[in-house]
Design an enzyme around this catalytic site. Structure first.
Site, PDB file in Angstrom:
ATOM      1  N   ASN A  31       0.332   4.095  -1.997  1.00  0.00           N
ATOM      2  CA  ASN A  31       1.784   4.096  -1.870  1.00  0.00           C
ATOM      3  C   ASN A  31       2.329   5.511  -2.007  1.00  0.00           C
ATOM      4  O   ASN A  31       1.639   6.414  -2.485  1.00  0.00           O
ATOM      5  CB  ASN A  31       2.420   3.201  -2.944  1.00  0.00           C
ATOM      6  CG  ASN A  31       2.253   1.722  -2.635  1.00  0.00           C
ATOM      7  OD1 ASN A  31       2.243   1.316  -1.480  1.00  0.00           O
ATOM      8  ND2 ASN A  31       2.115   0.913  -3.675  1.00  0.00           N
ATOM      9  N   ALA A  56      -0.574  -8.371  -0.687  1.00  0.00           N
ATOM     10  CA  ALA A  56      -1.724  -8.932  -1.392  1.00  0.00           C
ATOM     11  C   ALA A  56      -1.458  -8.949  -2.886  1.00  0.00           C
ATOM     12  O   ALA A  56      -0.547  -8.286  -3.380  1.00  0.00           O
ATOM     13  CB  ALA A  56      -2.976  -8.116  -1.086  1.00  0.00           C
ATOM     14  N   LYS A 107       7.761   3.206   5.363  1.00  0.00           N
ATOM     15  CA  LYS A 107       7.206   2.273   4.376  1.00  0.00           C
ATOM     16  C   LYS A 107       7.625   2.659   2.960  1.00  0.00           C
ATOM     17  O   LYS A 107       7.940   1.804   2.132  1.00  0.00           O
ATOM     18  CB  LYS A 107       5.683   2.239   4.473  1.00  0.00           C
ATOM     19  CG  LYS A 107       5.095   1.149   3.566  1.00  0.00           C
ATOM     20  CD  LYS A 107       3.666   1.408   3.197  1.00  0.00           C
ATOM     21  CE  LYS A 107       3.240   0.410   2.127  1.00  0.00           C
ATOM     22  NZ  LYS A 107       1.889   0.680   1.603  1.00  0.00           N
ATOM     23  N   ASN A 111       9.531   0.422   0.188  1.00  0.00           N
ATOM     24  CA  ASN A 111       9.082   0.250  -1.192  1.00  0.00           C
ATOM     25  C   ASN A 111      10.174   0.623  -2.188  1.00  0.00           C
ATOM     26  O   ASN A 111      10.360  -0.056  -3.210  1.00  0.00           O
ATOM     27  CB  ASN A 111       7.835   1.096  -1.450  1.00  0.00           C
ATOM     28  CG  ASN A 111       6.577   0.518  -0.847  1.00  0.00           C
ATOM     29  OD1 ASN A 111       6.526  -0.661  -0.513  1.00  0.00           O
ATOM     30  ND2 ASN A 111       5.556   1.334  -0.682  1.00  0.00           N
ATOM     31  N   SER A 177       4.250  -4.540  -5.825  1.00  0.00           N
ATOM     32  CA  SER A 177       3.161  -4.040  -6.663  1.00  0.00           C
ATOM     33  C   SER A 177       3.693  -3.572  -8.010  1.00  0.00           C
ATOM     34  O   SER A 177       3.017  -3.698  -9.036  1.00  0.00           O
ATOM     35  CB  SER A 177       2.434  -2.896  -5.956  1.00  0.00           C
ATOM     36  OG  SER A 177       3.311  -1.836  -5.646  1.00  0.00           O
ATOM     37  N   GLU A 189       3.872   2.455 -10.551  1.00  0.00           N
ATOM     38  CA  GLU A 189       3.918   3.670  -9.737  1.00  0.00           C
ATOM     39  C   GLU A 189       5.358   4.140  -9.502  1.00  0.00           C
ATOM     40  O   GLU A 189       5.607   4.915  -8.585  1.00  0.00           O
ATOM     41  CB  GLU A 189       3.248   3.432  -8.390  1.00  0.00           C
ATOM     42  CG  GLU A 189       1.764   3.140  -8.458  1.00  0.00           C
ATOM     43  CD  GLU A 189       1.149   2.954  -7.081  1.00  0.00           C
ATOM     44  OE1 GLU A 189       0.405   3.827  -6.632  1.00  0.00           O
ATOM     45  OE2 GLU A 189       1.439   1.912  -6.445  1.00  0.00           O
TER      46      GLU A 189
END
Length: 228
Positions: A31, A56, A107, A111, A177, A189
């Site tokens: 990421n 996922a 992307k 995020n 995530s 993160e």
């Protein structure tokens, strides 16, 4: 295939450096927008940035659940074509693109729009999307990301909001995530997502209040987890 969390990039890079063959191709499947550059600095060799589009989650010990998508976009860099050929031969959806930086920032912006909100609410994308005020918050986050990218010479597509909306539809059951990390009591993160925009905006003399607020909220949750 380098796929560690952003906060572990330098340490993991130092750990693998002595074991890399001279001709090894290193792919950063991470990421954020700074990992390939950071890893390259540690390894002293080129690293191919890779944009990963996959939903996922870990469903249990040794059990990975695939919730959607699965394509890879590699930046044009030494070794990228050879790596893409190997991945394609294994049945992976992959392409090498001269526009990988734009794709990566797209992307990254997605995020920044979803990850912190999903983490704070502990809800999947489809549940947070219709809540009052969320759309405007996401638009504010997106606008700040677009401004920072533009100041760095990267023009994001006019369809960016459509991309964000499509993610909510295509991955409605997905927890970010960041949310998954916090729900497991692990550091996230966030410093390399919304926090990255805050740092870059400050360096450019730009304001990023929406990203700053989301970054602070997630950091507060992390602090509570550390304290137990």
């Amino acid at each position: 295939l380098f796929a560690v969390k952003s906060g572990d990039t330098e340490a993991a890079g130092r750990a693998i450096a002595p074991h890399l063959a001279p001709g090894a191709i290193v792919l950063s499947l991470q990421n954020g927008v700074s990992n390939a550059e950071r890893l390259s600095a540690v390894l002293g060799r080129p690293v191919v940035p890779v944009v990963v589009y996959v939903a996922a989650e870990m469903a249990g010990p040794g059990h990975m659940r695939h919730n959607g998508r699965g394509e890879l976009i590699l930046a044009q860099a030494p070794g990228a074509e050879a790596a893409a050929a190997r991945l394609a031969a294994a049945g992976v959806s992959v392409e090498v693109s001269a526009e990988a930086a734009v794709v990566m920032w797209t992307k990254f912006t997605v995020n920044c729009a979803f990850n912190a909100i999903s983490a704070v609410a502990r809800l999947p994308y489809g549940r947070i999307w219709p809540q009052p005020g969320v759309e405007q918050l996401m638009r504010d986050v997106m606008g700040e990301c677009v401004a920072v990218a533009a100041a760095e010479g990267i023009v994001l597509p006019d369809t960016l909001w459509d991309v964000i909306h499509a993610v909510a539809v295509q991955m409605e059951g997905q927890f970010s995530s960041t949310a998954q990390d916090l729900m497991r009591g692990r550091p996230s993160e966030i410093d390399y997502l919304n926090g990255e925009i805050v740092r870059r905006a400050a360096a450019l003399g730009l304001a990023a209040p929406a990203n700053n607020a989301l970054w602070v909220m997630v950091k507060l949750i992390e602090a509570r987890l550390v304290e137990g």
